[in-house]
Design a protein around this motif. Structure first.
Motif, short mmCIF file in Angstrom:
data_model
loop_
_atom_site.label_atom_id
_atom_site.label_comp_id
_atom_site.label_asym_id
_atom_site.label_seq_id
_atom_site.Cartn_x
_atom_site.Cartn_y
_atom_site.Cartn_z
N CYS A 1 44.49 3.70 33.58
CA CYS A 1 44.60 3.52 35.03
C CYS A 1 43.94 2.21 35.43
N ARG A 2 44.61 1.47 36.32
CA ARG A 2 44.11 0.16 36.70
C ARG A 2 42.98 0.28 37.73
N LYS A 3 41.92 -0.45 37.46
CA LYS A 3 40.78 -0.49 38.36
C LYS A 3 41.20 -1.03 39.71
N ARG A 4 40.66 -0.43 40.77
CA ARG A 4 40.94 -0.76 42.17
C ARG A 4 42.29 -0.26 42.65
N LYS A 5 43.12 0.26 41.74
CA LYS A 5 44.45 0.73 42.13
C LYS A 5 44.59 2.25 42.01
N SER A 6 43.95 2.84 41.00
CA SER A 6 44.10 4.28 40.77
C SER A 6 42.90 4.79 40.00
N ILE A 7 42.75 6.13 40.00
CA ILE A 7 41.69 6.77 39.23
C ILE A 7 42.33 7.68 38.18
N ALA A 8 41.61 7.93 37.08
CA ALA A 8 42.11 8.78 36.02
C ALA A 8 41.67 10.22 36.27
N CYS A 9 42.62 11.16 36.12
CA CYS A 9 42.28 12.58 36.25
C CYS A 9 41.58 13.05 34.99
N ASN A 10 40.69 14.01 35.14
CA ASN A 10 39.87 14.46 34.01
C ASN A 10 40.69 15.13 32.91
N LYS A 11 41.70 15.96 33.31
CA LYS A 11 42.36 16.81 32.32
C LYS A 11 43.86 16.63 32.24
N SER A 12 44.46 15.90 33.17
CA SER A 12 45.92 15.87 33.20
C SER A 12 46.52 14.52 32.82
N ASN A 13 45.70 13.54 32.47
CA ASN A 13 46.17 12.21 32.06
C ASN A 13 46.98 11.51 33.15
N ARG A 14 46.80 11.91 34.39
CA ARG A 14 47.49 11.25 35.49
C ARG A 14 46.62 10.15 36.09
N CYS A 15 47.28 9.16 36.69
CA CYS A 15 46.60 8.11 37.43
C CYS A 15 46.95 8.30 38.91
N ILE A 16 45.97 8.62 39.72
CA ILE A 16 46.22 8.90 41.13
C ILE A 16 45.89 7.65 41.95
N ARG A 17 46.90 7.22 42.73
CA ARG A 17 46.76 6.00 43.53
C ARG A 17 45.72 6.18 44.65
N GLN A 18 45.22 5.06 45.13
CA GLN A 18 44.13 5.07 46.10
C GLN A 18 44.46 5.88 47.35
N GLU A 19 45.70 5.77 47.85
CA GLU A 19 46.03 6.45 49.11
C GLU A 19 46.07 7.96 49.00
N PHE A 20 46.07 8.48 47.76
CA PHE A 20 46.12 9.93 47.58
C PHE A 20 44.77 10.52 47.18
#
Length: 828
Positions: A58-77
Motif C-alpha cells: 500500500c502506498r504511503k499517504r494514499k492508503s493503509i494496509a488492513c491487518n488480515k485481509s491484504n486490502r489497501c484502503i484509500r484515505q477517503e474510506f
C-alpha cells in the motif's frame, strides 16, 4: 453469490463488468472482487498500491494496509463508519475517540494505551515500530531503531529482514509484502519456473500440474501441457483446467471428491439443477450434493461450491478455548456453564457473545474484549460482577448494539465506563445495586435512545452525569433514594423527551427547581413522586405528573373562582335553609306525622353537607396563596377527615332517606287497604335510627388503622371519598362499592318505584268516567313524576357515570372534575 448485488448500482457502489455491485472502497484495494475479470483493479490503481493484487504494498499517504485481509484502503474510506477492511475494523479502529484535536505519538497512556494517527484512528501502542505501516502517513514507524540484515538476508521496505531465498516466491514473507515487488528483474534459481507476467518463481514440479500458480497469466500451465491434448474417456469429466476425472465425482462434495476431483474445483460448478437422493447425499443450496458424513463436521464444505453454509447450518461448533461454550453460526453460547473466567481464545468473527449465569465477578479486565470487534451483542447478566474494570473495558466494541449487565451486584458506574460504544441501542442495567454514578459515566453511548436506572440505590447525581447521551429520548430514575442532584446533572441531553423521577425525588429530601431542567430543551413529560415538585418548577415542563388533584392549584385549595364562591354560598344556604325547614316541620313531628319526621332527617343530612362545604371553604381561605406548602398538612389533618366523614354521612343519609320515603309512598298507593304494611311513627323512628347507625359506620370505617385505607379521605384536597379519577388510590374499591354500587341501586329502586306509582295512578284515573278535566290531571301527575325521576337522575347519575369512566381509565377534563363536590349536594 454470483448474482449478489446485481442490477443498478447505488452512488456509493462500483459496477463490475459482470454486473455485480461492490462498495467503492473495494475498488483499487489490491483484492480482485470483480471475478473473474478483476475490473475493480484497473491500471490507475497504481496510485494506491504497488505490485500485484493480493501481493501489493500500500502506498504511503494514499492508503493503509488492513491487518488480515491484504486490502489497501484509500484515505477517503478511513473512519467512514464502515468496515472496509472486512477484518474486524482495521480502518475504523477507535476513530475520533478523544475530544482533543490531537494526541502526541509519544503518549502511551491508558485505554488503551496508544497514540493517534493523523488519519483519525487511535491505535494500540503495540502497533508502533512493528515493521508494518498502520498510519496513513507512517507515523507509527518513524524514529524506530532497526537492526541491520545479515549477508543471507534481504531487507524489506519496512526495514524487516527475511531469508533471501524467500524473495519472489509468490508468498508475502515481508509484513508489508515488499518481497514480491519488482520480480521481473529477479533471477529465479535453476529449480524454479519464472512466471511470464509477474516474475514470481514457482517450483518446477508445479508446472503442468493442473493448478494455476502464476495467477496473472497462467504461464505455468501452457498450451503444450500433455494433459491439454489428451482426450477424456467416456466415463470421465473434463475440468476447466483440462484435467480428466471420473464422472462419479461430478457435482459431489465428499472426502473422495476432494482427493480425486478437479484441482481447480470446476467439477462442482454449475450444479444448481442437480438432484440429490436426500439420504446419503444432501443438497448444498444452489449448488452440488454433499455427503451426509460432512454435515456438522465443523467445516463449511458447501462454501466453495455455492457460497453457502448449508452443511453447517444449525450445527454447534467449537469457537473458543473453553470446551463448555458452544457456537451456532456467529453466536457463542456460554450461558450457565460455570465459567469463572473468560475463554483465552474466542473466534474473532463471533457477533453474539452470551455469558449470562456464570461467575466472572472479579476476573474481567480492561482488555477482556479486545479483538472481538465484530460483536453486536454482549450478555454479561447474572455473573456476580460487583464492579466493572477501571478504564474503558468496552472501548474496542465499536459495532456493539446490545449490552446486557442486569442481575449483577454492580454498585459503581465509573467515569467513561461505556467509552467507545457509539452504536449501542440497548443497555440493560436492571436489578443491580448501583449507588454511585460518576460524572461522564455514560460518555460514548451517543446512539442510546433509552436508559433505565430504576430501582437502584442512587442517592447523588453529580454534574454531567449523563454527558454524551446526545440521542437519549427517555431516562428512568424511578425508585431511587435521590437526595441531591446538581443543576448541571442533566447536561448533554438535548433530545430527552421523558424523565421519570417517580418514587425517587421527595419534597423534603432534595432542592427541586426549574433550573435543574435548563439543559433539557426537548423535555415534555416529567414524572415525579410528589405533585408539589411539579409546582416548584414553575411550569417549565409542559406535562408534569402527578397533578395536585382536579380541585386544587399550586397556590389554592380551590383553584376555580366560581367553585370557590359557590361553595361558600351553597354551604351557607344548606345550613340556614335546612335549619328553617327543621323549625317549620317540628310541629308535625309533635303530632307524630311520619312525613314531617323523615323530611327533618333529610334536612339534618343537608345541614351536615353544609358543614362539610363550609369546612372546605374555610380551609381554602386559610391556605389561600400558600397551599403548596401545607398540602400534606391539610390532607392528613383531622379537619379533612371530619369533612370527609360529614360528606359521606350526608350523601348516604339523603339517598337512603329518599328511598325510605319512596317505598312508603309506593306501598300506600299499591296496597291502600293494607294499613299494617305502611310505616308507623314508631317503625319510622326505628328505621331512621338504623339508617343513622349504618351511614355513620360506612363513613367511619375508613378511619380504622388499616393499611388498606391509608389516608382515605385525604386523596384529594376537598376530602371527598368519591372515586372519579383513573388512579387506583388506597381504598378505591370501597369507594366504588358505596358510591357506585349502593347509591346506584338506591337510584334505580327510586325510579322504578315512581314508575310503578305512576302506573297505578293512571289506571285509577281511567277507571273513573273520562273527562277533559281528568286528562289534565293525568298530565299534571305525569309531569310531577317525571320531575321527581329526573331530579334523582340529575343528582346521582352524573356521579355514577364519572365513576364508571374512572374505572375504565378515562380522565375527566379539569373543567368537569370539580363538579362532583357540587353534585353531591343535590338532593330531592
Amino acid at each position: 453469490m454470483d448474482e449478489t448485488d446485481c442490477g443498478l448500482c447505488r452512488t456509493a457502489q462500483f459496477q463490475c463488468p459482470n454486473g455485480r455491485c461492490i462498495p467503492q472502497a473495494q475498488v483499487c484495494d489490491s483484492v480482485c472482487d470483480c471475478q473473474p475479470s478483476c475490473g475493480d483493479e484497473r491500471a490507475n490503481c497504481a496510485d494506491y498500491y504497488e505490485g500485484l493484487p493480493g501481493l501489493a504494498v500500500c502506498r504511503k499517504r494514499k492508503s493503509i494496509a488492513c491487518n488480515k485481509s491484504n486490502r489497501c484502503i484509500r484515505q477517503e474510506f478511513i473512519c467512514d463508519g464502515s468496515d472496509d477492511c472486512q477484518d474486524g475494523g482495521t480502518d475504523e479502529f477507535q476513530c475520533h475517540t478523544s475530544p482533543s484535536a490531537s494526541v502526541t505519538f509519544s503518549n502511551l497512556s491508558t485505554v488503551t494505551t496508544g497514540f493517534r494517527c493523523s488519519d483519525g484512528r487511535y491505535l494500540p501502542v503495540h502497533t508502533k515500530c512493528d515493521l508494518q505501516r498502520h498510519c496513513l502517513l507512517g507515523e507509527d514507524e518513524r524514529v524506530c531503531r532497526l537492526s541491520p540484515c545479515s549477508a543471507n538476508q534481504s531487507t524489506c521496505l519496512s526495514g524487516e529482514c527475511i531469508d533471501s531465498a524467500l524473495l519472489c516466491n509468490g508468498v508475502p514473507d515481508c509484513r508489508d509484502n515488499s518481497d514480491e515487488l519488482n520480480c521481473l528483474e529477479y533471477e529465479c534459481p535453476p529449480d524454479k519456473f519464472k512466471c511470464a507476467t509477474s516474475g514470481q518463481c514457482v517450483n518446477q514440479a508445479k508446472v503442468c500440474d493442473f493448478n494455476i500458480d502464476c495467477t496473472l497469466d497462467s504461464s505455468d500451465e501452457p498450451d503444450n501441457c500433455t494433459y491439454k491434448h489428451t482426450p477424456c474417456d467416456i466415463l470421465e469429466f473434463r475440468c476447466d483446467n483440462g484435467q480428466c476425472i471420473s464422472s462419479e465425482y461430478r457435482c459431489r462434495v465428499s472426502v473422495d471428491s476432494l482427493k480425486h476431483g478437479c484441482l481447480d474445483e470446476s467439477h462442482i460448478k454449475d450444479c444448481g439443477g442437480v438432484q440429490c437422493d436426500g439420504v446419503q447425499w444432501l443438497k448444498c443450496r444452489n449448488g452440488p450434493c454433499y455427503h451426509v458424513s460432512l454435515q456438522c463436521n465443523g467445516l463449511p464444505d458447501c462454501y466453495k461450491a455455492s457460497r453457502t453454509w448449508t452443511d453447517e447450518e444449525g450445527c454447534p461448533f467449537q469457537c473458543a478455548s473453553a470446551a463448555k461454550c458452544v457456537c451456532m453460526d456467529v453466536t457463542m453460547e456460554c450461558r450457565d456453564t460455570g465459567l469463572t473466567a473468560l475463554p483465552e481464545y474466542v473466534e474473532p468473527s463471533i457477533t453474539k457473545y452470551r455469558l449470562s449465569g456464570n461467575r466472572l465477578n472479579h476476573t474481567l479486565s480492561v482488555r477482556s474484549f479486545e479483538g472481538l470487534h465484530r460483536l453486536t451483542l454482549l450478555d454479561l447478566s447474572a455473573n456476580d460482577i460487583m464492579e466493572l474494570p477501571n478504564g474503558r473495558p468496552f472501548a474496542t466494541l465499536w459495532q456493539l448494539r446490545v449490552l446486557v449487565l442486569r442481575k449483577n451486584g454492580i454498585s459503581r458506574l465509573r467515569k467513561e465506563l461505556f467509552y467507545g460504544l457509539a452504536n449501542v441501542r440497548v443497555l440493560d442495567l436492571a436489578e443491580n445495586y448501583i449507588e454511585i454514578v460518576e460524572e461522564r459515566a455514560f460518555t460514548g453511548l451517543s446512539s442510546l435512545p433509552q436508559l433505565d436506572l430504576s430501582r437502584q440505590l442512587i442517592s447523588h447525581l453529580p454534574a454531567a452525569s449523563f454527558l454524551g447521551l446526545r440521542s437519549l429520548l427517555s431516562l428512568n430514575l424511578s425508585g431511587n433514594p435521590l437526595q441531591y442532584f446538581d443543576v448541571d446533572t442533566f447536561l448533554g441531553l438535548p433530545q430527552l423527551v421523558t424523565l421519570d423521577l417517580s418514587s425517587s425525588v421527595h419534597w423534603n429530601a432534595v432542592r427541586f427547581t426549574g433550573e435543574a431542567f435548563r439543559h433539557l430543551p426537548a423535555l415534555t413529560h416529567l414524572y415525579t413522586s410528589d405533585a408539589r415538585l411539579c409546582c416548584s418548577i414553575g411550569g417549565k415542563v409542559p406535562h408534569c405528573y402527578p397533578k395536585l388533584d382536579h380541585f386544587s392549584s399550586c397556590s389554592d385549595l380551590m383553584s376555580n373562582r366560581i367553585l370557590r364562591t359557590s361553595i361558600w354560598l351553597m354551604g351557607t344556604i344548606a345550613v340556614v335553609a335546612n335549619a328553617v325547614v327543621i323549625v317549620w316541620r317540628l310541629p308535625g313531628v309533635r303530632r307524630s306525622r311520619i312525613h314531617a319526621f323523615l323530611i327533618i332527617n333529610l334536612a339534618v343530612g343537608d345541614i351536615i353537607m353544609g358543614v362539610y362545604l363550609l369546612i372546605i371553604a374555610g380551609a381554602d381561605l386559610h391556605y389561600r396563596g400558600t397551599y403548596i406548602f401545607y398540602y400534606d398538612v391539610w390532607k392528613s389533618s383531622g379537619w379533612c377527615k371530619a369533612a370527609g366523614v360529614f360528606s359521606t354521612v350526608s350523601s348516604e343519609l339523603s339517598i337512603f332517606t329518599l328511598l325510605l320515603i319512596t317505598l312508603d309512598r309506593l306501598l300506600t298507593i299499591l296496597l291502600p287497604f293494607h294499613i299494617d304494611l305502611r310505616l308507623s311513627y314508631a317503625s319510622a323512628r326505628i328505621a331512621v335510627l338504623l339508617l343513622w347507625i349504618s351511614v355513620w359506620t360506612i363513613a367511619l370505617i375508613p378511619l380504622l388503622p388499616l393499611p388498606y385505607f391509608q389516608n382515605f379521605y385525604g386523596r384529594s384536597g376537598v376530602c371527598l371519598a368519591l372515586h372519579i379519577t383513573p388512579d387506583r388510590s388506597p381504598g378505591w374499591e370501597y369507594a366504588v362499592f358505596i358510591f357506585l354500587g349502593l347509591n346506584m341501586l338506591a337510584c334505580v329502586l327510586i325510579i322504578l318505584s315512581y314508575a310503578g306509582m305512576y302506573g297505578v295512578a293512571l289506571r285509577t284515573h281511567r277507571a273513573v268516567e273520562p273527562s277533559p278535566q281528568k286528562s289534565r290531571q293525568e298530565a299534571r301527575l305525569a309531569r310531577r313524576m317525571v320531575l321527581i325521576v329526573l331530579t334523582s337522575l340529575a343528582c346521582y347519575l352524573p356521579l355514577s357515570i364519572m365513576s364508571l369512566l374512572a374505572l375504565a381509565g378515562v380522565s375527566m377534563p379539569e373543567e368537569v372534575s370539580p363538579r362532583p363536590s357540587l353534585q353531591i349536594k343535590c338532593k330531592n
